[in-house]
Design a protein around this motif. Structure first.
Motif, mmCIF file in Angstrom:
data_model
loop_
_atom_site.group_PDB
_atom_site.id
_atom_site.type_symbol
_atom_site.label_atom_id
_atom_site.label_comp_id
_atom_site.label_asym_id
_atom_site.label_seq_id
_atom_site.Cartn_x
_atom_site.Cartn_y
_atom_site.Cartn_z
ATOM 1 N N LYS A 1 -9.736 -9.431 9.663
ATOM 2 C CA LYS A 1 -11.229 -8.893 9.591
ATOM 3 C C LYS A 1 -12.295 -7.783 10.135
ATOM 4 N N LYS A 2 -10.832 -6.990 10.673
ATOM 5 C CA LYS A 2 -11.411 -5.543 10.855
ATOM 6 C C LYS A 2 -11.239 -4.593 10.005
ATOM 7 N N ILE A 3 -10.544 -4.911 9.306
ATOM 8 C CA ILE A 3 -10.747 -4.192 8.026
ATOM 9 C C ILE A 3 -10.952 -4.633 6.911
ATOM 10 N N GLU A 4 -11.516 -5.847 6.423
ATOM 11 C CA GLU A 4 -11.523 -6.119 4.871
ATOM 12 C C GLU A 4 -11.570 -7.684 5.009
ATOM 13 N N HIS A 5 -13.079 -7.814 5.652
ATOM 14 C CA HIS A 5 -13.338 -9.421 5.790
ATOM 15 C C HIS A 5 -12.688 -10.269 4.517
ATOM 16 N N LYS A 6 -13.335 -9.866 3.936
ATOM 17 C CA LYS A 6 -12.915 -11.151 2.219
ATOM 18 C C LYS A 6 -11.201 -11.404 2.285
ATOM 19 N N ALA A 7 -10.227 -9.894 2.846
ATOM 20 C CA ALA A 7 -8.957 -10.508 3.023
ATOM 21 C C ALA A 7 -8.763 -11.674 3.998
ATOM 22 N N THR B 1 -4.908 -0.838 9.757
ATOM 23 C CA THR B 1 -4.122 -1.305 8.544
ATOM 24 C C THR B 1 -2.757 -1.057 8.765
ATOM 25 N N LYS B 2 -1.510 -0.427 9.801
ATOM 26 C CA LYS B 2 -0.634 -1.093 10.157
ATOM 27 C C LYS B 2 0.040 -1.460 11.080
ATOM 28 N N TRP C 1 -4.157 -3.622 2.839
ATOM 29 C CA TRP C 1 -2.994 -2.056 2.640
ATOM 30 C C TRP C 1 -4.362 -1.150 1.666
ATOM 31 N N ASN C 2 -4.515 -1.588 0.769
ATOM 32 C CA ASN C 2 -5.770 -0.863 -0.130
ATOM 33 C C ASN C 2 -6.454 -0.138 0.607
#
Length: 158
Positions: A126-132, A77-78, A67-68
């Motif tokens: 994974k495409k948005i935020e790998h750590k997430a 993200t949506k 979300w961040n």
């Protein structure tokens, strides 16, 4: 500060879903569930609550992190949060199918769908935020185990 609120909201939502799911579980855990034949790899009942609590926290952290990242790629993200919400619904639905209405076949089918939804959510995250996405791996592994357990219990009790 806004980014921490988003994470807190996501963790709270996940824990709330976990709590609501446990309501379906509680009525059957001491009555119906002990009557089922279970496979040799069935863990003791006390394992489930702490594992699921940790998993809901990790899921919430992952969703909050995604979300961040909204400002970086709002469309992806949506999509990621939509898949996250759908899999969270299926997560809760499993408890109702298995413990609420005691339908082992539907729960077995549903848990496979849940597994696929979690995997797709992982790929999008994974495409948005790998750590997430990494925070979803324990959840994915646990649901693989839960799938084997659910299907085994269905097979042993049909």
């Amino acid at each position: 500060m806004k980014k921490y609120y988003r994470i807190i909201i996501c963790v709270a939502v996940c824990l709330a879903v976990g709590y609501l799911s446990s309501l379906a579980t509680q009525s059957s855990i001491k009555t119906w569930y002990p009557t089922l034949v279970k496979p040799f790899f069935n863990p003791p009942n006390w394992v489930f609550a702490p594992v699921w609590t940790l998993l809901y926290i990790l899921m919430g952290l992952a969703a909050g992190m995604v979300w961040n990242a909204y400002d970086k790629n709002s469309e992806l993200t949506k999509k990621g949060l939509l898949f996250f919400g759908i899999q969270l619904f299926f997560n809760a639905l499993w408890s109702y199918l298995f413990f609420g209405i005691h339908n082992l076949l539907l729960a077995s089918i549903e848990v496979i769908l849940l597994l696929l939804l979690i995997y797709e959510t992982y790929l999008i995250f994974k495409k948005i935020e790998h750590k997430a996405s990494l925070l979803l791996i324990p959840y994915l592994v646990w649901v693989i185990f839960a799938s084997a357990l659910t299907i085994s219990i269905w097979a042993l009790n049909r």
